[in-house]
Design an enzyme around this catalytic site. Structure first.
Site, PDB file in Angstrom:
ATOM      1  N   GLU A 192      -5.075  -8.603   1.042  1.00 43.43           N
ATOM      2  CA  GLU A 192      -5.703  -8.250   2.329  1.00 43.43           C
ATOM      3  C   GLU A 192      -7.192  -8.056   2.120  1.00 43.43           C
ATOM      4  O   GLU A 192      -7.614  -7.401   1.158  1.00 43.43           O
ATOM      5  CB  GLU A 192      -5.170  -6.928   2.904  1.00 43.43           C
ATOM      6  N   GLU A 226       0.801  -1.221   0.000  1.00 44.57           N
ATOM      7  CA  GLU A 226       0.000   0.000   0.000  1.00 44.57           C
ATOM      8  C   GLU A 226       0.842   1.283   0.000  1.00 44.57           C
ATOM      9  O   GLU A 226       0.802   2.061   0.964  1.00 44.57           O
ATOM     10  CB  GLU A 226      -0.952   0.002   1.201  1.00 44.57           C
TER      11      GLU A 226
HETATM   12  C1  FCB Z   1      -4.323  -1.964   5.601  1.00 42.76           C
HETATM   13  C2  FCB Z   1      -2.929  -2.240   6.121  1.00 42.76           C
HETATM   14  C3  FCB Z   1      -2.879  -3.284   7.215  1.00 42.76           C
HETATM   15  C4  FCB Z   1      -4.016  -3.100   8.182  1.00 42.76           C
HETATM   16  C5  FCB Z   1      -5.331  -3.058   7.436  1.00 42.76           C
HETATM   17  C6  FCB Z   1      -6.536  -2.955   8.336  1.00 42.76           C
HETATM   18  O1  FCB Z   1      -4.374  -0.709   5.038  1.00 42.76           O
HETATM   19  O2  FCB Z   1      -2.097  -2.662   5.060  1.00 42.76           O
HETATM   20  O3  FCB Z   1      -1.628  -3.216   7.839  1.00 42.76           O
HETATM   21  O4  FCB Z   1      -3.829  -1.949   8.919  1.00 42.76           O
HETATM   22  O5  FCB Z   1      -5.336  -1.956   6.563  1.00 42.76           O
END
Ligand code: FCB
Length: 486
Positions: A392, A185
């Site tokens: 994620e 990210e």
């Molecule tokens: C993302 C991050 C991760 C965590 C999630 C909830 O943006 O990459 O580390 O904080 O959100």
């Protein structure tokens, strides 16, 4: 040291094979969970590790809820064998974690520290011994403070430092880790770190944020080159982006333009140079008053940045609804990961963000799984043939341990069920999605929210550090066993 059995995984995420009978998901689909070093490891002064920007930021009063920090986190550094056992009990076939740059190359230059590498050698050996494919992220936000003191991501040299660190990590761990992600990210690193200031290092400068975005892109590209040089030809290299699924508040043309603008500075600022070899013209126009792009982007940079990658990692939690100022109604919302009076969206001062309707998680993030299908299909259409991983996806809820010692997180099960269904729909429509990593394996340090937000499938008692799989962990293990949703 654990001996890796001969039948252990190849360390790669396989290309799709035929679907598991009765399921949309292909055989070999990576059923994973994700974490990040600073959020779980603790042991921040052990074995030569130096402070990262998150150590400094979290120890600065007022930056993190309750003054929390990652000094102990969930003590994964000492409990990783127990944590791998939990993963094996869950039936995970893959685990995405990050390497801490300040453990491996504490000052951001010079040789690697063997004691730091030994931790990741032991962790990956343990994973492989349990048949779990490791996916290593090189950078999940923990820049060595030494490099921040020299300008951090606002200076070009940090991109070169990152590539050097990537080479050290790949040379040491490339025999065990086949799948690598450069950055996690970069939007958050650049725009929350240097724009809104809710993340480390806490700067609030639109110009710095844009410079950081370019240097992160350059660091990614240089690191891809360094990884290719150090790793076997079979290695898979990825980048994880939190692509925003941007939606207009109304059908008005000015809202369509708001979508265009946020898509430019939220998504195409990364996918443009990385996947197409150019920054989008509209982004350059929208931000021309903030940064001198001609000086920032030097000859040859775009060739470096656009080195081919093997997989695109996509992190998705919630859609983003925007409008023009004229169309804004009351109730515009604060931004993801923490509120700030400073905008993380350079050049987009006239755009208003709205809370999408419906139920929200404990982060106040609206729950809308259709955004994940749309996002995967958007990428599939814009970049046909590009394999994807959902690196994620998950949700925070206010989980409590019940009197019988169990954690009934049925709201998380519903969230995961809907979002896995959303992945299945994208696969059915032709997207090449090769894996899904639940965020997160276990409760952990949630950045500016400290320990107040629980994302784990496994509950952690922060007093005793006892781990207790929640109902969602049991549910997910059933999904994995079946190879898909019931
Ligand atoms: C993302 C991050 C991760 C965590 C999630 C909830 O943006 O990459 O580390 O904080 O959100």
């Amino acid at each position: 040291m654990t001996v890796v059995p001969a039948q252990s995984t190849s360390g790669l995420i396989p290309a799709p094979r035929a679907a598991v009978p009765g399921s949309t998901f292909p055989a070999g689909f990576a059923w994973g969970a994700a974490t990040a070093a600073y959020q779980i490891e603790g042991a921040v002064t052990e074995d030569g590790r130096t402070p990262s920007i998150w150590d400094v930021f979290s120890h600065t009063p007022g930056k993190v809820v309750n003054g929390d920090n990652g000094d102990t986190a969930v003590d994964h550094y000492h409990r990783f064998r127990e944590d791998v056992r939990l993963m094996a009990d869950l039936g995970l076939t893959s685990y995405r974690f990050s390497l801490a740059w300040p453990r491996i190359q504490p000052t951001g230059r010079g040789p690697a520290v063997e004691r730091g590498l030994d931790f990741y050698r032991a962790l990956t050996d343990e994973l492989l011994a349990h048949g779990i494919t490791p996916v290593a992220t090189l950078y999940h936000w923990d820049l060595p403070q030494h490099l921040e003191d020299l300008g951090g991501w606002t200076v070009r040299d940090t991109s070169y430092r990152f590539a050097e660190y990537a080479a050290l990590a790949a040379e040491a761990l490339g025999d065990r880790i086949g799948t690598w992600t450069t950055l996690n990210e970069p939007w958050c690193s650049a725009f929350l770190g240097y724009g809104s200031g809710v993340h480390a290092p806490g700067h609030t400068s639109p110009a710095e944020a844009l410079k950081a975005a370019h240097h992160l892109n350059l660091g990614h590209g240089l690191a891809v080159g360094a990884l290719r040089a150090a790793l076997p030809a079979s290695a898979q290299i990825a980048l994880s982006l939190n692509l925003h699924q941007v939606r207009p508040l109304t059908g008005d043309a000015s809202d369509a333009d708001a979508v265009r603008q946020i898509d430019a500075v939220g998504n195409r600022i990364f996918t443009g140079p990385v996947l197409r070899g150019a920054y989008p013209a509209d982004l350059l126009e929208d931000t021309v008053h903030l940064v001198d792009w001609d000086a920032l982007v030097q000859p040859g940079d775009l060739d470096e940045i656009s080195r081919p990658i093997d997989l695109l990692g996509i992190n998705y939690y919630t859609p983003t609804v925007v409008s023009s100022r004229e169309n804004a109604e009351a109730g515009a919302r604060s931004d993801v990961h923490g509120a700030s009076e400073h905008s993380p969206w350079p050049g987009a001062d006239d755009i208003v963000f709205h809370q999408a309707p419906g139920a929200v998680t404990a982060m106040d993030w609206p729950i809308d799984a259709t955004g994940l299908t749309d996002l995967l299909l958007d990428v599939h259409q814009a970049h046909p043939g590009l394999p994807m991983l959902v690196t994620e996806n998950g949700a925070a809820f206010d989980d409590e341990v019940g009197p019988d010692g169990t954690v009934d997180d049925s709201d998380r099960i519903a969230y995961l069920h809907d979002h896995l269904g959303a992945v299945a729909r994208a696969i059915e429509a032709g997207a090449d999605v090769r894996g899904y990593y639940l965020w997160s394996l276990m409760d952990n340090f949630e950045w500016a929210h400290g320990y107040a937000k629980r994302f784990g499938a496994v509950h952690v008692d922060y007093q005793t550090l006892v781990r207790t799989p929640k109902a969602s962990a049991k549910w997910y293990s059933e999904v994995i066993r079946r190879g898909g949703l019931a």
